[in-house]
Design an enzyme around this catalytic site. Structure first.
Site, mmCIF file in Angstrom:
data_model
loop_
_atom_site.group_PDB
_atom_site.id
_atom_site.type_symbol
_atom_site.label_atom_id
_atom_site.label_comp_id
_atom_site.label_asym_id
_atom_site.label_seq_id
_atom_site.Cartn_x
_atom_site.Cartn_y
_atom_site.Cartn_z
ATOM 1 N N CYS A 23 0.832 -1.215 0.000
ATOM 2 C CA CYS A 23 0.000 0.000 0.000
ATOM 3 C C CYS A 23 0.865 1.264 0.000
ATOM 4 O O CYS A 23 1.598 1.521 0.955
ATOM 5 C CB CYS A 23 -0.902 -0.069 1.230
ATOM 6 S SG CYS A 23 -1.640 1.475 1.730
ATOM 7 N N CYS A 26 0.093 3.720 2.815
ATOM 8 C CA CYS A 26 0.605 3.183 4.091
ATOM 9 C C CYS A 26 2.076 3.563 4.259
ATOM 10 O O CYS A 26 2.507 3.934 5.351
ATOM 11 C CB CYS A 26 0.450 1.666 4.137
ATOM 12 S SG CYS A 26 -1.258 1.091 4.010
#
Length: 99
Positions: A23, A26
């Site tokens: 991600c 993230c």
């Protein structure tokens, strides 16, 4: 290893970062979380949970997107946010929940 249920029972607020290695947002949160941790010290515990390694736990908390942050205090979720969040906003949210 500490069980998740025991971990979130703490009177000290616990910020859980549900994330995934793949991600991009993230990864963008990593320096933000480091800055927040430096600012709040021991007032808040920050825990990262990889949704790919703990899918059942992610399911228990209806994690639909990563990153998703849930702040627990005494076992209860008191705040939740999905997506990237700015350092000053996150620090402000956490400051409302210090012991």
């Amino acid at each position: 290893m500490e069980k998740f249920e025991d971990l979130i029972q703490s009177p000290t607020p616990v910020l859980v970062d549900f994330y995934a290695e793949w991600c991009g947002p993230c990864k963008a949160m990593k320096p933000i979380l480091e800055e927040v941790k430096a600012a709040v010290g021991d007032k808040v515990r920050i825990v990262k949970i990889d949704v790919d390694e703990r899918p059942a736990l992610a399911g228990d908390y209806q994690i639909q997107a990563v990153p998703t942050f849930i702040l627990f205090k005494n076992g209860e979720p008191v705040w939740r946010h999905s997506g990237v969040i700015q350092t000053n906003i996150l620090k402000g949210v956490l400051a409302q929940h210090y012991v």
